[in-house]
Write a protein that holds these residues in place. Structure first.
Motif, PDB file in Angstrom:
ATOM      1  N   SER A   1      56.625  84.421  24.387  1.00 50.95           N
ATOM      2  CA  SER A   1      57.973  84.401  23.810  1.00 50.95           C
ATOM      3  C   SER A   1      58.913  83.831  24.866  1.00 50.95           C
ATOM      4  CB  SER A   1      58.414  85.816  23.413  1.00 50.95           C
ATOM      5  OG  SER A   1      59.763  85.835  23.001  1.00 50.95           O
ATOM      6  N   PRO A   2      59.255  82.531  24.792  1.00 49.14           N
ATOM      7  CA  PRO A   2      60.032  81.873  25.859  1.00 49.14           C
ATOM      8  C   PRO A   2      61.318  82.594  26.240  1.00 49.14           C
ATOM      9  CG  PRO A   2      59.178  80.240  24.334  1.00 49.14           C
ATOM     10  CD  PRO A   2      58.891  81.594  23.722  1.00 49.14           C
ATOM     11  N   GLU A   3      62.018  83.166  25.258  1.00 51.41           N
ATOM     12  CA  GLU A   3      63.285  83.840  25.537  1.00 51.41           C
ATOM     13  C   GLU A   3      63.115  85.346  25.698  1.00 51.41           C
ATOM     14  OE1 GLU A   3      65.898  82.047  26.164  1.00 51.41           O
ATOM     15  OE2 GLU A   3      64.762  80.220  25.662  1.00 51.41           O
ATOM     16  N   GLY A   4      61.911  85.842  25.517  1.00 50.22           N
ATOM     17  CA  GLY A   4      61.681  87.276  25.635  1.00 50.22           C
ATOM     18  C   GLY A   4      62.356  88.077  24.550  1.00 50.22           C
ATOM     19  N   ASP A   5      62.584  87.425  23.402  1.00 50.13           N
ATOM     20  CA  ASP A   5      63.288  88.076  22.304  1.00 50.13           C
ATOM     21  C   ASP A   5      62.386  88.391  21.118  1.00 50.13           C
ATOM     22  OD1 ASP A   5      62.769  85.509  21.476  1.00 50.13           O
ATOM     23  OD2 ASP A   5      64.852  84.974  21.030  1.00 50.13           O
ATOM     24  N   GLY A   6      61.085  88.271  21.329  1.00 52.40           N
ATOM     25  CA  GLY A   6      60.143  88.525  20.250  1.00 52.40           C
ATOM     26  C   GLY A   6      59.818  87.305  19.420  1.00 52.40           C
ATOM     27  N   GLN A   7      60.599  86.238  19.589  1.00 50.38           N
ATOM     28  CA  GLN A   7      60.334  84.997  18.879  1.00 50.38           C
ATOM     29  C   GLN A   7      59.278  84.213  19.645  1.00 50.38           C
ATOM     30  OE1 GLN A   7      61.708  83.952  15.905  1.00 50.38           O
ATOM     31  NE2 GLN A   7      60.305  82.234  15.977  1.00 50.38           N
ATOM     32  N   LEU A   8      58.105  84.024  19.034  1.00 48.66           N
ATOM     33  CA  LEU A   8      57.010  83.359  19.729  1.00 48.66           C
ATOM     34  C   LEU A   8      57.228  81.854  19.784  1.00 48.66           C
ATOM     35  CD1 LEU A   8      53.907  85.257  18.277  1.00 48.66           C
ATOM     36  CD2 LEU A   8      55.353  85.850  20.235  1.00 48.66           C
ATOM     37  N   GLU A   9      56.589  81.210  20.762  1.00 49.06           N
ATOM     38  CA  GLU A   9      56.642  79.759  20.823  1.00 49.06           C
ATOM     39  C   GLU A   9      56.078  79.170  19.534  1.00 49.06           C
ATOM     40  OE1 GLU A   9      54.046  78.040  23.791  1.00 49.06           O
ATOM     41  OE2 GLU A   9      52.551  79.594  23.501  1.00 49.06           O
ATOM     42  N   ALA A  10      56.436  77.929  19.260  1.00 51.29           N
ATOM     43  CA  ALA A  10      56.022  77.283  18.015  1.00 51.29           C
ATOM     44  C   ALA A  10      54.509  77.229  17.912  1.00 51.29           C
ATOM     45  CB  ALA A  10      56.601  75.878  17.943  1.00 51.29           C
TER      46      ALA A  10
ATOM     47  N   GLY B   1      56.815  96.483  29.999  1.00 48.93           N
ATOM     48  CA  GLY B   1      58.258  96.366  30.135  1.00 48.93           C
ATOM     49  C   GLY B   1      58.754  94.969  29.843  1.00 48.93           C
ATOM     50  N   GLY B   2      59.554  94.423  30.774  1.00 54.64           N
ATOM     51  CA  GLY B   2      60.104  93.082  30.597  1.00 54.64           C
ATOM     52  C   GLY B   2      59.037  92.018  30.516  1.00 54.64           C
ATOM     53  N   CYS B   3      57.924  92.233  31.211  1.00 55.94           N
ATOM     54  CA  CYS B   3      56.815  91.277  31.137  1.00 55.94           C
ATOM     55  C   CYS B   3      56.288  91.192  29.713  1.00 55.94           C
ATOM     56  CB  CYS B   3      55.692  91.691  32.089  1.00 55.94           C
ATOM     57  SG  CYS B   3      54.205  90.666  32.003  1.00 55.94           S
ATOM     58  N   ALA B   4      56.138  92.344  29.060  1.00 58.26           N
ATOM     59  CA  ALA B   4      55.619  92.361  27.694  1.00 58.26           C
ATOM     60  C   ALA B   4      56.617  91.805  26.687  1.00 58.26           C
ATOM     61  CB  ALA B   4      55.220  93.782  27.311  1.00 58.26           C
ATOM     62  N   ASP B   5      57.910  91.801  27.046  1.00 58.91           N
ATOM     63  CA  ASP B   5      58.899  91.154  26.171  1.00 58.91           C
ATOM     64  C   ASP B   5      58.651  89.651  26.131  1.00 58.91           C
ATOM     65  OD1 ASP B   5      60.149  93.553  25.628  1.00 58.91           O
ATOM     66  OD2 ASP B   5      61.628  93.332  27.238  1.00 58.91           O
ATOM     67  N   LYS B   6      58.348  89.092  27.285  1.00 61.30           N
ATOM     68  CA  LYS B   6      58.120  87.653  27.377  1.00 61.30           C
ATOM     69  C   LYS B   6      56.696  87.273  26.986  1.00 61.30           C
ATOM     70  CE  LYS B   6      59.664  83.914  30.406  1.00 61.30           C
ATOM     71  NZ  LYS B   6      60.873  83.626  29.620  1.00 61.30           N
TER      72      LYS B   6
ATOM     73  N   LEU C   1      46.992  81.937  22.441  1.00 67.44           N
ATOM     74  CA  LEU C   1      46.723  83.174  23.154  1.00 67.44           C
ATOM     75  C   LEU C   1      46.522  82.882  24.633  1.00 67.44           C
ATOM     76  CD1 LEU C   1      44.305  84.671  20.502  1.00 67.44           C
ATOM     77  CD2 LEU C   1      46.592  85.522  21.050  1.00 67.44           C
ATOM     78  N   TYR C   2      46.910  83.837  25.481  1.00 71.13           N
ATOM     79  CA  TYR C   2      46.905  83.636  26.926  1.00 71.13           C
ATOM     80  C   TYR C   2      46.196  84.776  27.658  1.00 71.13           C
ATOM     81  CZ  TYR C   2      50.576  80.134  26.133  1.00 71.13           C
ATOM     82  OH  TYR C   2      51.291  79.046  25.696  1.00 71.13           O
ATOM     83  N   PHE C   3      45.677  84.431  28.864  1.00 79.85           N
ATOM     84  CA  PHE C   3      45.188  85.411  29.825  1.00 79.85           C
ATOM     85  C   PHE C   3      46.262  85.590  30.907  1.00 79.85           C
ATOM     86  CE2 PHE C   3      40.640  83.582  29.203  1.00 79.85           C
ATOM     87  CZ  PHE C   3      40.408  84.406  28.121  1.00 79.85           C
ATOM     88  N   PHE C   4      46.257  86.750  31.555  1.00 78.59           N
ATOM     89  CA  PHE C   4      47.154  87.044  32.676  1.00 78.59           C
ATOM     90  C   PHE C   4      46.311  87.363  33.902  1.00 78.59           C
ATOM     91  CE2 PHE C   4      50.014  90.565  34.573  1.00 78.59           C
ATOM     92  CZ  PHE C   4      50.617  89.675  35.451  1.00 78.59           C
TER      93      PHE C   4
END
Length: 267
Positions: A123-132, A73-78, A58-61
């Motif tokens: 999500s490194p690719e912004g495709d909904g696939q989370l990092e490992a 938007g695009g930020c939330a995709d990533k 989990l991350y802070f922004f």
């Protein structure tokens, strides 16, 4: 003939059982825990961090310094938000449950926050696939996203400080309260005392400073003041202060001027 049918029946049952076993085995291999929870995980380079029930970081922004989610938007995709209600969150016993709250995003969805910082995945690719699971590859990206931790001494925020100018990075405490420097101070010496210190309370000194990885922790130290206010944290030798008129509202920067100013670190 009867023996032939018995043989076929036995074979069919055996095949069914094998298929059932294989199906169960496959389910065991890919199963995940869907009960939304949060816990601490230990890392070799970043210390203890917050993860969910599947060990996803989990991350802070830093752009959320005001306590609202400013990643859409695009930020939330990533950076997919940790959606849910803190009231339904299963919290590990070694965490302070009171630190977890719920905010409402611009789209009306509920998002979980910790110490007022909305929580995200990466999500490194912004495709909904989370990092490992167990990965922290989002740490420090854009000098804005940082692994969520319980013990930060300071955080790095980003927002517009002066109307009409670009957003800047600056130092806040772990609750998002702005930290200031004083132009009349000298390295390692505070010249703000008495009434000045009433209006500009000191940021107390701390041992074992914990900062986001893009900051140099050796730049933070403490001084012993000459009055009775005790130890005070410094950055680059300059004492750090709060401002009373910020009213302990995260993201407030009402004290910024040429005399007292927000601290923009070198990145």
């Amino acid at each position: 003939m009867n023996n032939h049918f018995k043989h076929l029946r036995t074979l069919a049952l055996a095949i069914f059982a094998m298929g059932l076993f294989a199906s169960c085995s496959d389910d065991d291999d890919v199963s995940i825990n869907d009960t939304l929870s949060v816990q601490l995980a230990s890392t070799s380079d970043l210390g203890s961090i917050l993860v969910n029930q599947n060990n996803q970081t989990l991350y802070f922004f830093g752009g959320d310094v005001n306590g609202e989610s400013n990643c859409n938007g695009g930020c939330a995709d990533k950076w997919p938000p940790m959606l849910g209600d803190a009231a339904d969150l299963v919290i590990a016993s070694d965490l302070n449950a009171a630190g977890f709250t719920t905010i409402t995003r611009a789209d009306g969805q509920k998002q979980i926050a910790y110490k007022g910082w909305p929580l995200y995945y990466f999500s490194p690719e912004g495709d909904g696939q989370l990092e490992a699971a167990g990965s922290t590859s989002g740490e420090g990206l854009g000098n804005s996203f940082f692994v969520a931790k319980t013990d930060y001494t300071v955080m790095l925020a980003k927002q517009v400080i002066t109307e009409g100018e670009d957003a800047v990075f600056y130092l806040v405490d772990d609750r998002g309260l702005t930290l200031y420097g004083f132009a009349n101070d000298e390295d390692g010496v505070s010249n703000c005392s008495g009434g000045c210190a009433n209006a500009w309370p000191i940021f107390p000194g701390q041992d074992n400073v914990v900062v986001p990885s893009v900051l140099n922790e050796t730049a933070f130290s403490s001084i012993d003041r000459t009055d009775d206010l005790g130890s005070q944290m410094t950055y680059g030798g300059k004492p750090l202060y709060y401002f009373v008129q910020d009213e302990e509202i995260r993201g407030n920067v009402t004290g910024h001027s040429e005399t007292f100013y927000v601290i923009s670190p070198a990145l």
